[in-house]
Design a protein around this motif. Structure first.
Motif, PDB file in Angstrom:
ATOM      1  N   GLY A 220     -29.321  -8.820 -84.164  1.00  0.00           N
ATOM      2  CA  GLY A 220     -28.868  -7.606 -83.507  1.00  0.00           C
ATOM      3  C   GLY A 220     -27.444  -7.203 -83.805  1.00  0.00           C
ATOM      4  N   ILE A 221     -26.816  -7.822 -84.807  1.00  0.00           N
ATOM      5  CA  ILE A 221     -25.436  -7.475 -85.167  1.00  0.00           C
ATOM      6  C   ILE A 221     -25.526  -6.404 -86.250  1.00  0.00           C
ATOM      7  CG2 ILE A 221     -23.211  -8.359 -85.950  1.00  0.00           C
ATOM      8  CD1 ILE A 221     -24.263 -11.153 -85.010  1.00  0.00           C
ATOM      9  N   ALA A 222     -25.504  -5.168 -85.822  1.00  0.00           N
ATOM     10  CA  ALA A 222     -25.853  -4.067 -86.712  1.00  0.00           C
ATOM     11  C   ALA A 222     -24.661  -3.407 -87.379  1.00  0.00           C
ATOM     12  CB  ALA A 222     -26.642  -3.007 -85.940  1.00  0.00           C
ATOM     13  N   THR A 223     -23.517  -3.368 -86.701  1.00  0.00           N
ATOM     14  CA  THR A 223     -22.349  -2.661 -87.224  1.00  0.00           C
ATOM     15  C   THR A 223     -21.105  -3.525 -87.063  1.00  0.00           C
ATOM     16  OG1 THR A 223     -21.650  -1.633 -85.151  1.00  0.00           O
ATOM     17  CG2 THR A 223     -23.406  -0.516 -86.398  1.00  0.00           C
ATOM     18  N   PRO A 224     -20.043  -3.226 -87.800  1.00  0.00           N
ATOM     19  CA  PRO A 224     -18.795  -3.970 -87.629  1.00  0.00           C
ATOM     20  C   PRO A 224     -18.267  -3.912 -86.202  1.00  0.00           C
ATOM     21  CG  PRO A 224     -18.736  -2.719 -89.674  1.00  0.00           C
ATOM     22  CD  PRO A 224     -19.974  -2.285 -88.950  1.00  0.00           C
ATOM     23  N   ALA A 225     -18.555  -2.836 -85.488  1.00  0.00           N
ATOM     24  CA  ALA A 225     -18.081  -2.712 -84.103  1.00  0.00           C
ATOM     25  C   ALA A 225     -18.746  -3.725 -83.172  1.00  0.00           C
ATOM     26  CB  ALA A 225     -18.345  -1.302 -83.594  1.00  0.00           C
ATOM     27  N   ASP A 226     -19.894  -4.280 -83.597  1.00  0.00           N
ATOM     28  CA  ASP A 226     -20.579  -5.275 -82.779  1.00  0.00           C
ATOM     29  C   ASP A 226     -19.920  -6.648 -82.858  1.00  0.00           C
ATOM     30  OD1 ASP A 226     -22.589  -3.441 -82.094  1.00  0.00           O
ATOM     31  OD2 ASP A 226     -23.789  -3.958 -83.860  1.00  0.00           O
ATOM     32  N   VAL A 227     -19.189  -6.899 -83.921  1.00  0.00           N
ATOM     33  CA  VAL A 227     -18.711  -8.245 -84.228  1.00  0.00           C
ATOM     34  C   VAL A 227     -17.764  -8.829 -83.183  1.00  0.00           C
ATOM     35  CG1 VAL A 227     -17.381  -9.608 -85.889  1.00  0.00           C
ATOM     36  CG2 VAL A 227     -19.143  -8.013 -86.701  1.00  0.00           C
ATOM     37  N   PRO A 228     -16.743  -8.091 -82.701  1.00  0.00           N
ATOM     38  CA  PRO A 228     -15.774  -8.696 -81.773  1.00  0.00           C
ATOM     39  C   PRO A 228     -16.395  -9.311 -80.528  1.00  0.00           C
ATOM     40  CG  PRO A 228     -14.931  -6.621 -82.607  1.00  0.00           C
ATOM     41  CD  PRO A 228     -16.348  -6.715 -83.060  1.00  0.00           C
ATOM     42  N   ALA A 229     -17.467  -8.726 -80.014  1.00  0.00           N
ATOM     43  CA  ALA A 229     -18.087  -9.249 -78.799  1.00  0.00           C
ATOM     44  C   ALA A 229     -18.637 -10.653 -79.024  1.00  0.00           C
ATOM     45  CB  ALA A 229     -19.190  -8.318 -78.323  1.00  0.00           C
ATOM     46  N   TYR A 230     -19.173 -10.888 -80.203  1.00  0.00           N
ATOM     47  CA  TYR A 230     -19.718 -12.220 -80.494  1.00  0.00           C
ATOM     48  C   TYR A 230     -18.592 -13.224 -80.700  1.00  0.00           C
ATOM     49  CZ  TYR A 230     -24.176  -9.891 -80.797  1.00  0.00           C
ATOM     50  OH  TYR A 230     -25.299  -9.180 -80.482  1.00  0.00           O
ATOM     51  N   ARG A 231     -17.524 -12.787 -81.331  1.00  0.00           N
ATOM     52  CA  ARG A 231     -16.369 -13.673 -81.499  1.00  0.00           C
ATOM     53  C   ARG A 231     -15.800 -14.055 -80.137  1.00  0.00           C
ATOM     54  NH1 ARG A 231     -11.028 -12.580 -85.348  1.00  0.00           N
ATOM     55  NH2 ARG A 231     -10.314 -14.744 -85.344  1.00  0.00           N
ATOM     56  N   GLN A 232     -15.664 -13.080 -79.269  1.00  0.00           N
ATOM     57  CA  GLN A 232     -15.139 -13.340 -77.929  1.00  0.00           C
ATOM     58  C   GLN A 232     -16.100 -14.198 -77.112  1.00  0.00           C
ATOM     59  OE1 GLN A 232     -14.453  -9.373 -76.472  1.00  0.00           O
ATOM     60  NE2 GLN A 232     -12.957  -8.929 -78.080  1.00  0.00           N
ATOM     61  N   GLY A 233     -17.401 -14.131 -77.471  1.00  0.00           N
ATOM     62  CA  GLY A 233     -18.402 -14.907 -76.745  1.00  0.00           C
ATOM     63  C   GLY A 233     -18.538 -16.337 -77.228  1.00  0.00           C
ATOM     64  N   GLY A 234     -17.718 -16.744 -78.192  1.00  0.00           N
ATOM     65  CA  GLY A 234     -17.741 -18.132 -78.632  1.00  0.00           C
ATOM     66  C   GLY A 234     -18.280 -18.375 -80.010  1.00  0.00           C
ATOM     67  N   ALA A 235     -18.615 -17.318 -80.748  1.00  0.00           N
ATOM     68  CA  ALA A 235     -19.136 -17.508 -82.100  1.00  0.00           C
ATOM     69  C   ALA A 235     -18.010 -17.817 -83.076  1.00  0.00           C
ATOM     70  CB  ALA A 235     -19.881 -16.258 -82.562  1.00  0.00           C
ATOM     71  N   ALA A 236     -18.239 -18.786 -83.937  1.00  0.00           N
ATOM     72  CA  ALA A 236     -17.292 -19.101 -85.007  1.00  0.00           C
ATOM     73  C   ALA A 236     -17.531 -18.211 -86.220  1.00  0.00           C
ATOM     74  CB  ALA A 236     -17.427 -20.562 -85.406  1.00  0.00           C
ATOM     75  N   GLY A 237     -18.639 -17.507 -86.219  1.00  0.00           N
ATOM     76  CA  GLY A 237     -18.977 -16.588 -87.299  1.00  0.00           C
ATOM     77  C   GLY A 237     -20.199 -15.795 -86.911  1.00  0.00           C
ATOM     78  N   VAL A 238     -20.554 -14.817 -87.729  1.00  0.00           N
ATOM     79  CA  VAL A 238     -21.756 -14.025 -87.488  1.00  0.00           C
ATOM     80  C   VAL A 238     -22.572 -13.953 -88.765  1.00  0.00           C
ATOM     81  CG1 VAL A 238     -20.790 -12.622 -85.619  1.00  0.00           C
ATOM     82  CG2 VAL A 238     -20.542 -11.854 -87.984  1.00  0.00           C
ATOM     83  N   GLN A 239     -23.891 -13.916 -88.596  1.00  0.00           N
ATOM     84  CA  GLN A 239     -24.804 -13.810 -89.734  1.00  0.00           C
ATOM     85  C   GLN A 239     -25.529 -12.477 -89.686  1.00  0.00           C
ATOM     86  OE1 GLN A 239     -27.197 -17.176 -91.480  1.00  0.00           O
ATOM     87  NE2 GLN A 239     -28.863 -16.107 -90.448  1.00  0.00           N
ATOM     88  N   LEU A 240     -25.538 -11.763 -90.819  1.00  0.00           N
ATOM     89  CA  LEU A 240     -26.106 -10.422 -90.911  1.00  0.00           C
ATOM     90  C   LEU A 240     -27.228 -10.399 -91.938  1.00  0.00           C
ATOM     91  CD1 LEU A 240     -22.633  -8.811 -91.621  1.00  0.00           C
ATOM     92  CD2 LEU A 240     -23.594  -9.203 -89.344  1.00  0.00           C
ATOM     93  N   GLY A 241     -28.347  -9.814 -91.573  1.00  0.00           N
ATOM     94  CA  GLY A 241     -29.437  -9.682 -92.523  1.00  0.00           C
ATOM     95  C   GLY A 241     -29.809  -8.236 -92.771  1.00  0.00           C
TER      96      GLY A 241
END
Length: 350
Positions: A220-241
């Motif tokens: 569900g990480i569709a746009t660059p604007a989605d990324v900060p929320a996952y970082r703030q939620g404890g993610a060390a990185g995000v995976q995009l398909g």
């Protein structure tokens, strides 16, 4: 955050911990190399490649980039299918076989997706990948030790907190937290059903509270604007398909590209009809006709023998009934170069 720092340090050369999801059937080395060259971690799906094809793709990858890459494999336990159940599956599909003038006698035999093995390890060993990731758990301890001896990291997907903890206890260096929104195959391995699986943010929160490994959020990480929320939620990185499905370097089929380019991409569901294992994709006529999950679907990956034969016939006449249109929820794929897509998401992280 400690997890983010650890992940960035342990995979040298990344501008940001952005990971391109391995997407079997819609990409090869070109996409992975382009992503890595742009500063993220490109991934090569390897589970559907024969030994010779795998070696050829790895050689191509090393020619295209010197940056770190992730090689992805399946580690499912192959199962035998009963003759009775398989016959029921073919009977269920018989109207489609008649529609396309096909015979069940022409079906391929055997699995089209093999788990990671000693033979595969022999092919991979000379290339010493920076990351080797797995879907459906981890390989047996001896094989896992061999992978670790190459000096790279081992990652695997978890769809529940219980799976994440199991991976941490059994040798994973990082965990890909795969939420329900993610496109493609579910990575579950402790249970055969989807009970207890959660949206990405909720699963990430549960894992972040209990885990000491870096977590990579996926789904569900569709746009660059989605990324900060996952970082703030404890993610060390995000995976995009799904963001890469329309990339210039992707090998996504014309029918798949067409479905992704209109509102159909907003209608996704999890189905076991294409391979025998739950996976998220755009809803097709097959899914509408038989229901999303069917108990007659053969064990993974044997369902793909029949649906694959029907796919070949249907696609010749522009019909995507049997085409697995894998796609995540909220997808906004970009018709652009992989490098430009990657840079957008890197900017979203930093």
């Amino acid at each position: 955050m400690a997890g983010a720092s650890a992940l960035a340090l342990s995979v040298p050369g990344l501008s940001a911990p952005i990971v391109q999801a391995p997407m079997a059937g819609v990409q090869g080395a070109a996409l992975a190399a382009a992503v890595s060259d742009a500063g993220a971690l490109g991934s090569l799906p390897c589970a559907m490649l024969s030994g010779d094809a795998l070696e050829a793709e790895l050689k191509k990858l090393t020619e295209l980039t010197s940056k770190p890459v992730n090689l992805n494999f399946f580690c499912h336990q192959p199962q035998e299918e009963s003759e009775e159940r398989y016959a029921r599956w073919l009977e269920l599909l018989s109207p489609f076989f008649r529609e396309y003038g096909l015979s069940v006698e022409d079906l391929p035999v055997g699995a089209q997706r093999e788990p990671f093995s000693e033979a595969v390890a022999e092919v991979v060993a000379p290339f010493r990948p920076a990351v080797v990731s797995f879907h459906f758990g981890l390989p047996e301890p001896g094989l896992l030790a061999r992978v670790k001896s190459w000096g790279g990291q081992v990652w695997s997907s978890a769809t529940t907190l219980e799976e994440a903890i199991w991976l941490q206890q059994n040798g994973a260096d990082a965990v890909i937290v795969q939420g329900l929104e993610a496109g493609g195959h579910r990575g579950h391995f402790l249970k055969n059903d989807l009970e207890g699986q959660l949206p990405t943010r909720e699963l990430l929160a549960r894992c972040a509270a209990k885990m000491s490994l870096p977590l990579i959020a996926a789904g569900g990480i569709a746009t660059p604007a989605d990324v900060p929320a996952y970082r703030q939620g404890g993610a060390a990185g995000v995976q995009l398909g799904s963001a890469y499905l329309l990339a210039e370097e992707a090998t996504t089929s014309p029918l798949h590209r067409q479905a992704l380019s209109n509102e159909r991409r907003c209608d996704t569901a999890i189905t076991n009809l294409y391979t025998g294992r739950p996976a998220r994709g755009i809803v097709t006529r097959l899914m509408s006709s038989l229901g999303l999950q069917h108990e007659a679907a053969p064990v993974f990956p044997l369902a793909a023998n029949a649906t694959g034969a029907l796919r070949s016939a249907a696609e010749k006449v522009g019909d995507d009934t049997f085409t697995p249109l894998w796609c995540g929820e909220n997808a906004e794929p970009r018709n652009a170069s992989a490098a430009s897509i990657t840079r957008e998401f890197i900017n979203g992280w930093v």
